[in-house]
Write a protein that holds these residues in place. Structure first.
Motif, PDB file in Angstrom:
ATOM      1  N   VAL A  80       0.866  -1.183   0.000  1.00 18.27           N
ATOM      2  CA  VAL A  80       0.000   0.000   0.000  1.00 18.27           C
ATOM      3  C   VAL A  80       0.898   1.227   0.000  1.00 18.27           C
ATOM      4  N   SER A  81       1.140   1.759  -1.165  1.00 20.10           N
ATOM      5  CA  SER A  81       2.018   2.926  -1.290  1.00 20.10           C
ATOM      6  C   SER A  81       1.607   3.718  -2.515  1.00 20.10           C
ATOM      7  N   TRP A  82       2.123   4.926  -2.619  1.00 17.47           N
ATOM      8  CA  TRP A  82       1.841   5.754  -3.791  1.00 17.47           C
ATOM      9  C   TRP A  82       2.580   5.249  -5.017  1.00 17.47           C
ATOM     10  N   ALA A  83       3.529   4.340  -4.837  1.00 15.60           N
ATOM     11  CA  ALA A  83       4.219   3.752  -5.978  1.00 15.60           C
ATOM     12  C   ALA A  83       3.366   2.698  -6.677  1.00 15.60           C
ATOM     13  N   TYR A 121       5.118   8.829 -20.960  1.00 10.92           N
ATOM     14  CA  TYR A 121       6.072   9.748 -20.342  1.00 10.92           C
ATOM     15  C   TYR A 121       5.396  10.674 -19.323  1.00 10.92           C
ATOM     16  N   PRO A 122       4.391  11.467 -19.728  1.00  6.74           N
ATOM     17  CA  PRO A 122       3.775  12.354 -18.729  1.00  6.74           C
ATOM     18  C   PRO A 122       3.081  11.597 -17.610  1.00  6.74           C
ATOM     19  N   VAL A 123       2.464  10.458 -17.944  1.00  3.64           N
ATOM     20  CA  VAL A 123       1.802   9.668 -16.896  1.00  3.64           C
ATOM     21  C   VAL A 123       2.828   9.179 -15.891  1.00  3.64           C
ATOM     22  N   ALA A 124       3.975   8.692 -16.385  1.00  2.00           N
ATOM     23  CA  ALA A 124       5.030   8.216 -15.484  1.00  2.00           C
ATOM     24  C   ALA A 124       5.544   9.346 -14.597  1.00  2.00           C
ATOM     25  N   LEU A 125       5.740  10.527 -15.176  1.00  2.00           N
ATOM     26  CA  LEU A 125       6.247  11.654 -14.391  1.00  2.00           C
ATOM     27  C   LEU A 125       5.265  12.059 -13.303  1.00  2.00           C
ATOM     28  N   LEU A 153       2.816  10.118 -11.910  1.00  2.00           N
ATOM     29  CA  LEU A 153       2.651   9.065 -10.908  1.00  2.00           C
ATOM     30  C   LEU A 153       3.917   8.865 -10.070  1.00  2.00           C
ATOM     31  N   LEU A 154       5.084   8.913 -10.711  1.00  2.00           N
ATOM     32  CA  LEU A 154       6.326   8.792  -9.943  1.00  2.00           C
ATOM     33  C   LEU A 154       6.566  10.036  -9.098  1.00  2.00           C
ATOM     34  N   GLY A 155       6.121  11.186  -9.611  1.00  2.00           N
ATOM     35  CA  GLY A 155       6.200  12.405  -8.805  1.00  2.00           C
ATOM     36  C   GLY A 155       5.341  12.298  -7.559  1.00  2.00           C
ATOM     37  N   LEU A 156       4.151  11.724  -7.714  1.00  2.00           N
ATOM     38  CA  LEU A 156       3.264  11.523  -6.566  1.00  2.00           C
ATOM     39  C   LEU A 156       3.878  10.541  -5.580  1.00  2.00           C
ATOM     40  N   ALA A 157       4.496   9.473  -6.117  1.00  2.00           N
ATOM     41  CA  ALA A 157       5.140   8.488  -5.242  1.00  2.00           C
ATOM     42  C   ALA A 157       6.312   9.106  -4.480  1.00  2.00           C
ATOM     43  N   PRO A 199      14.822  12.752  -4.020  1.00  2.00           N
ATOM     44  CA  PRO A 199      15.986  12.206  -4.736  1.00  2.00           C
ATOM     45  C   PRO A 199      15.619  11.066  -5.688  1.00  2.00           C
ATOM     46  N   SER A 200      14.588  10.296  -5.338  1.00  2.00           N
ATOM     47  CA  SER A 200      14.171   9.211  -6.228  1.00  2.00           C
ATOM     48  C   SER A 200      13.647   9.751  -7.555  1.00  2.00           C
TER      49      SER A 200
END
Length: 263
Positions: free
Chosen positions: A97-100, A133-137, A139-143, A154-155
């Motif tokens: 259960v994480s934002w990732a 690309y934008p979806v990854a940015l 979602l990974l930004g949210l994570a 840093p991630s």
């Protein structure tokens, strides 16, 4: 929430996404809309009823045949649904259960679609790769932001560097050997680099290396079995995605083990 429940919910959601991916895999290479018309039997063209559109179960209950014309329905459809469900479950097992979790479930869905399309038509459509690309940015930004927890910016920085690095690496390979690497592979490399580097540098290195290792072993096996020749066009996208899966699942551990041997 209990980990087993999260995995089960993710797997069930993956089954539903897998049903949609069957539509994507068929229509996107043909330039057709994935929204309309509704799914129909390719033989008799009857629209598939809602009760016959339950992932995996409907195919089993119908005996793998169309309700109207009784023509066989390819087993690939339930296999795609089941595989996507399994992948989503494994992602939930990996990230909990994480934002990732939504970020890597998105990658799993993209991976299934692109792998099948590349196998079918030897192409990685921009309609899927570029929006990734934008979806990854996002979602990974949210994570990395991790609302309600400790931020890990840093991630995200590492992801941006890794995406650019893997894109550049594949671009150089394409320039050096254009017959063996397409621009679609280059664009996909940037997406995979984002996700792999977000997990860690070890995941990026192992994921990139594993693509060539697994793809090379498979190609050699085909040559040895007489199923392909040196001039055969073997799509590399599926192996890039398989390598990324290895990197995400065990890249950090494998890289640490490798470094410990060197020390």
């Amino acid at each position: 929430m209990d980990g087993a429940i999260v995995v089960a919910f993710a797997a069930l959601f993956g089954l539903a996404i897998g049903s949609f991916l069957n539509v994507v895999v068929w229509r996107v290479p043909r330039g057709e809309s994935i929204v309309s018309p509704p799914s129909a039997c390719p033989k008799c063209h009857h629209v598939i009823r809602s009760r016959d559109n339950i992932p995996v179960i409907s195919w089993l209950l119908l005996g793998g045949r169309c309700r109207d014309c009784r023509e066989p329905i390819a087993a690939r459809y339930p296999l795609v649904e089941a595989s996507t469900g399994v992948l989503f479950g494994l992602v939930a097992l990996r990230f909990g259960v994480s934002w990732a979790l939504p970020a890597f479930c998105h990658l799993a869905a993209v991976a299934v679609a692109l792998a099948l399309i590349d196998i079918d038509v030897h192409r990685l459509p921009n309609a899927i790769v570029l929006p990734a690309y934008p979806v990854a940015l996002v979602l990974l930004g949210l994570a990395s932001w991790n609302p309600g927890g400790t931020a890990d910016w840093p991630s995200l920085v590492r992801a941006l560097i890794g995406g650019a690095a893997l894109y550049a690496f594949y671009f150089v390979l394409m320039m050096v050997y254009p017959a063996g690497m397409g621009f679609g592979d280059v664009k996909l490399a940037g997406v995979l680099g984002l996700y792999l580097a977000w997990v860690g540098w070890g995941a990026l290195v192992i994921g990139a290396f594993a693509a060539f290792l697994v793809g090379g072993v498979f190609s050699i096996a085909l040559l040895a079995a007489g199923k392909a020749t040196r001039k055969s066009g073997i799509p590399f996208g599926p192996w890039m995605l398989a390598g990324a899966a290895i990197g995400i699942a065990a890249g950090e551990q494998l890289w640490s083990a490798y470094l410990s041997i060197l020390v």
